[in-house]
Design a protein around this motif. Structure first.
Motif, PDB file in Angstrom:
ATOM      1  N   GLY A   1      -6.213  36.157 -28.356  1.00 59.28           N
ATOM      2  CA  GLY A   1      -6.414  34.728 -28.492  1.00 59.28           C
ATOM      3  C   GLY A   1      -5.505  33.878 -27.634  1.00 59.28           C
ATOM      4  N   VAL A   2      -5.111  34.407 -26.480  1.00 56.25           N
ATOM      5  CA  VAL A   2      -4.290  33.646 -25.536  1.00 56.25           C
ATOM      6  C   VAL A   2      -5.188  33.164 -24.404  1.00 56.25           C
ATOM      7  N   PRO A   3      -5.166  31.871 -24.053  1.00 63.01           N
ATOM      8  CA  PRO A   3      -6.062  31.368 -23.003  1.00 63.01           C
ATOM      9  C   PRO A   3      -5.725  31.953 -21.636  1.00 63.01           C
ATOM     10  N   ARG A   4      -6.767  32.074 -20.815  1.00 63.55           N
ATOM     11  CA  ARG A   4      -6.586  32.587 -19.459  1.00 63.55           C
ATOM     12  C   ARG A   4      -5.970  31.484 -18.595  1.00 63.55           C
ATOM     13  N   PRO A   5      -4.863  31.773 -17.904  1.00 66.27           N
ATOM     14  CA  PRO A   5      -4.241  30.745 -17.073  1.00 66.27           C
ATOM     15  C   PRO A   5      -4.985  30.565 -15.757  1.00 66.27           C
ATOM     16  N   ASP A   6      -4.876  29.394 -15.189  1.00 65.31           N
ATOM     17  CA  ASP A   6      -5.414  29.162 -13.843  1.00 65.31           C
ATOM     18  C   ASP A   6      -4.392  29.666 -12.837  1.00 65.31           C
ATOM     19  N   THR A   7      -4.792  30.587 -11.997  1.00 68.28           N
ATOM     20  CA  THR A   7      -3.877  31.147 -11.013  1.00 68.28           C
ATOM     21  C   THR A   7      -4.643  31.610  -9.796  1.00 68.28           C
ATOM     22  N   ASP A   8      -4.017  31.466  -8.637  1.00 74.39           N
ATOM     23  CA  ASP A   8      -4.622  31.952  -7.399  1.00 74.39           C
ATOM     24  C   ASP A   8      -4.221  33.393  -7.109  1.00 74.39           C
ATOM     25  N   GLY A   9      -3.148  33.836  -7.734  1.00 78.93           N
ATOM     26  CA  GLY A   9      -2.671  35.193  -7.491  1.00 78.93           C
ATOM     27  C   GLY A   9      -3.193  36.166  -8.530  1.00 78.93           C
ATOM     28  N   PRO A  10      -2.641  37.362  -8.549  1.00 75.34           N
ATOM     29  CA  PRO A  10      -3.040  38.368  -9.545  1.00 75.34           C
ATOM     30  C   PRO A  10      -2.840  37.852 -10.959  1.00 75.34           C
ATOM     31  N   LEU A  11      -3.835  38.029 -11.776  1.00 76.70           N
ATOM     32  CA  LEU A  11      -3.778  37.528 -13.146  1.00 76.70           C
ATOM     33  C   LEU A  11      -2.647  38.203 -13.929  1.00 76.70           C
ATOM     34  N   ALA A  12      -2.422  39.475 -13.644  1.00 77.42           N
ATOM     35  CA  ALA A  12      -1.395  40.219 -14.377  1.00 77.42           C
ATOM     36  C   ALA A  12      -0.009  39.625 -14.190  1.00 77.42           C
ATOM     37  N   GLU A  13       0.203  38.886 -13.098  1.00 77.39           N
ATOM     38  CA  GLU A  13       1.516  38.300 -12.830  1.00 77.39           C
ATOM     39  C   GLU A  13       1.654  36.903 -13.417  1.00 77.39           C
ATOM     40  N   ALA A  14       0.610  36.408 -14.047  1.00 76.34           N
ATOM     41  CA  ALA A  14       0.626  35.038 -14.557  1.00 76.34           C
ATOM     42  C   ALA A  14       0.519  34.972 -16.072  1.00 76.34           C
ATOM     43  N   VAL A  15       0.719  36.103 -16.751  1.00 80.91           N
ATOM     44  CA  VAL A  15       0.548  36.122 -18.205  1.00 80.91           C
ATOM     45  C   VAL A  15       1.786  36.713 -18.895  1.00 80.91           C
ATOM     46  N   PRO A  16       2.956  36.114 -18.735  1.00 83.12           N
ATOM     47  CA  PRO A  16       4.152  36.672 -19.376  1.00 83.12           C
ATOM     48  C   PRO A  16       4.019  36.745 -20.890  1.00 83.12           C
ATOM     49  N   GLN A  17       3.275  35.811 -21.488  1.00 81.89           N
ATOM     50  CA  GLN A  17       3.121  35.845 -22.941  1.00 81.89           C
ATOM     51  C   GLN A  17       2.389  37.113 -23.381  1.00 81.89           C
ATOM     52  N   LEU A  18       1.398  37.538 -22.605  1.00 84.53           N
ATOM     53  CA  LEU A  18       0.678  38.759 -22.951  1.00 84.53           C
ATOM     54  C   LEU A  18       1.609  39.957 -22.904  1.00 84.53           C
ATOM     55  N   TRP A  19       2.451  40.018 -21.870  1.00 83.40           N
ATOM     56  CA  TRP A  19       3.352  41.173 -21.764  1.00 83.40           C
ATOM     57  C   TRP A  19       4.417  41.137 -22.858  1.00 83.40           C
ATOM     58  N   ASN A  20       4.812  39.946 -23.279  1.00 79.83           N
ATOM     59  CA  ASN A  20       5.735  39.878 -24.409  1.00 79.83           C
ATOM     60  C   ASN A  20       5.089  40.417 -25.681  1.00 79.83           C
ATOM     61  N   ILE A  21       3.828  40.094 -25.879  1.00 82.01           N
ATOM     62  CA  ILE A  21       3.116  40.618 -27.050  1.00 82.01           C
ATOM     63  C   ILE A  21       2.945  42.127 -26.917  1.00 82.01           C
ATOM     64  N   TRP A  22       2.698  42.593 -25.700  1.00 85.58           N
ATOM     65  CA  TRP A  22       2.590  44.040 -25.456  1.00 85.58           C
ATOM     66  C   TRP A  22       3.910  44.729 -25.842  1.00 85.58           C
TER      67      TRP A  22
END
Length: 571
Positions: free
Chosen positions: A211-232
């Motif tokens: 339930g975390v919104p997808r961020p707007d990013t021009d680069g790799p998505l994996a590098e723009a979701v620190p909240q997801l990795w914190n949950i991981w």
């Protein structure tokens, strides 16, 4: 990189544990603890296969990587190469050194070749360390509790809420639910990548799952979701996710059952994730600026605790901004400004983990948050007076706590606890607690002392206690004093048991206290007791006789104690 380190470390752990057992028998002169960093960086930098070792990789590991990460150059100089030698031998002898590896003999030859260079590098590190100002203490980060140790120790008593209440709150923690949902999405064996754990397509699925919104990013998505990795990472901390073999991760079997039914299981899980508070620290594009704000979340928590649980957010921000600038004069102020609102991610994470709540511009610890901060303070080896709430304190908790308090404070705790119970019920609970461990003489004496003040209301509890061998001497004595019809008279064995209990408590106070207590009754009385007391089936009788034989200044008493000890051991 942090994710890769955690995955690699978890993957290595079983192998290193087996190596430690192997080394005890096969390489007792080596220090297995020194292998961990070398094996971890070999896995991260040179080979995903734990059993594939090459001479060139071994050289680079020892001469390039290890000097950058070694924590104790002195210990590494003494033991790193022998430890790695033992580890490679272990891999070879247990069939784990793969065919793609160089031979054990070649690897050992490489260890010999790099020895002089490695020792020179360790010596340089030692010289650098010695060149630093020895009088200057290394500054901690914003989350260092040590500067607050005196203030924490002077706080008034902190009352912790009942486990049932805390568990109910933990079941509602949003971040734990998100970690569960992410782990369930991962499934039973998902392969992860080397550079990023998930592909961008998988990241989108994972974001939807938690339930975390997808961020707007021009680069790799994996590098723009620190909240997801914190949950991981939280899911790993909670043991909802577990790294497996061949770069896979899997959900643990009972993860989907969260929130668990048992309160203890719930609180155990929540405590596993408690150190996730560090994930609330701001993350900036510049790593140095990020490090300048390291520990900010803990810094918020300790200041809330010191303030009695609540602070104005604006005042708290000003105080922490000043602390950041003082701690890092070069980058602190810039880091605070670059973060925009540094407390925003802190508050978001702490609210998500159920530790704080916000009302207007006031930030307050929740009962769950207070419990968590007290645990963090305790982990830092700092004393703080935290006790269970009187209304939720069990009789055993009361007895154990009171044993550590000054007499006046202990009396106040007992009085407050007793006001919440009928005397007969209080007597029953206290004696039941005293019966839980036959070897705990202090708890037993305390319980008997308090119940002894309750008079006739305690008679049913004393009568029930007659069935407990460790409590029978106290029950018989008090029932006799109350002149209860049909109650057994205290026997000589009962008296001897009471003496052994008192000796046990005295011994626990230290050698001088014990010797003094023995001298108070004189050598003749001690000798008389030693002739018979060895027969009593008391849990500490042999230990006490042995101690008397060692510490009593009268040689005749010490000799009598040795004879009694021999008899006790012969029963």
């Amino acid at each position: 990189m942090t994710d890769r380190i955690e995955v690699a470390a978890t993957e290595l752990r079983p192998l290193l544990e087996e190596f430690i057992m192997w080394a005890r028998a096969n390489a007792p002169g080596s220090d297995p603890e020194l292998v961990g960093p070398a094996a971890l960086w070999h896995r991260l930098a040179f080979s995903q296969d734990l059993g594939t070792w090459k001479r060139a990789d071994l050289r680079n590991l020892l001469l390039d990587r290890m000097p950058k990460v070694v924590e104790d150059p002195d210990a590494a100089a003494d033991g790193m190469l022998p430890a790695v030698d033992a580890y490679l031998t272990f891999l070879s002898q247990t069939g784990r050194l793969t065919k793609r590896s160089d031979s054990l003999a070649d690897l050992q030859a490489e260890l010999d070749d790099v020895e002089d260079e490695f020792l020179d590098l360790m010596e340089e590190l030692l010289e650098d360390a010695e060149g630093a100002d020895e009088d200057e203490e290394e500054a901690g980060d914003l989350g260092d509790f040590e500067p607050f140790a005196d203030e924490l120790s002077e706080l008034p008593t902190i009352r912790l809420r009942p486990d049932s209440e805390l568990a109910a709150a933990a079941r509602e923690v949003p971040l734990v639910a998100k970690a569960r949902d992410l782990a369930v999405w991962v499934g039973s064996g998902r392969r992860v990548g080397e550079d990023t754990l998930l592909t961008d397509a998988e990241v989108e699925e994972a974001l939807a799952a938690v339930g975390v919104p997808r961020p707007d990013t021009d680069g790799p998505l994996a590098e723009a979701v620190p909240q997801l990795w914190n949950i991981w990472n939280l899911a790993v901390d909670l043991e909802f996710l577990e790294p497996g073999e061949a770069n896979t991760v899997a959900v643990q079997d009972d993860t989907a059952e969260w929130p668990f039914d048992d309160d203890e299981d719930v609180l155990d899980a929540w405590m596993l994730g408690l150190h996730s508070v560090d994930y609330g620290d701001p993350e900036l594009p510049d790593e140095d600026l990020t490090m300048a704000l390291s520990g900010l979340t803990r810094g918020v928590l300790v200041r809330l605790l010191l303030a009695g649980g609540s602070r104005d957010l604006d005042d708290l921000a000003r105080e922490l901004a000043e602390a950041t600038a003082e701690l890092d004069e070069e980058l602190g102020a810039d880091a605070w400004e670059a973060a925009g609102d540094p407390l925003a991610p802190v508050v978001d994470w702490l609210v998500g983990y159920g530790m704080v709540q916000v009302q207007g511009r006031t930030l307050s610890l929740t009962p769950l948050g207070t419990e968590g901060v007290v645990h963090l303070v305790d982990d830092a080896d700092i004393e703080v007076d935290a006790r269970p709430a009187i209304e939720s304190m069990s009789a055993h908790e009361l007895l154990a706590l009171s044993a550590e308090l000054p007499e006046e404070e202990a009396d106040a705790e007992f009085a407050a606890w007793m006001r919440l119970r009928e005397p007969a019920k209080a007597a029953e609970e206290l004696l039941d607690a005293a019966a839980e461990d036959d070897n705990d003489a202090l708890i037993r004496v305390q319980a008997a002392s308090v119940v002894g003040t309750l008079g006739e209301a305690a008679i049913p509890a004393w009568q029930a206690a007659l069935k407990q061998p460790s409590l029978r001497p106290y029950a018989a004595t008090h029932l006799s004093q109350l002149e209860v019809e049909g109650a057994p008279e205290p026997t000589q064995d009962d008296t001897h048991w009471l003496i052994l209990d008192m000796w046990t408590i005295s011994a626990g106070l230290g050698r001088s206290e014990f010797v003094s207590s023995l001298q108070d009754i004189g050598p003749d009385m001690v000798n008389s007791l030693l002739e018979v007391i060895w027969k009593i089936p008391h849990g500490h009788v042999e230990e006490l006789l042995d101690l008397i034989s060692q510490v009593h200044p009268d040689k005749s008493v010490a000799k009598a104690a040795r004879r009694a000890l021999f008899k006790a051991r012969s029963i």
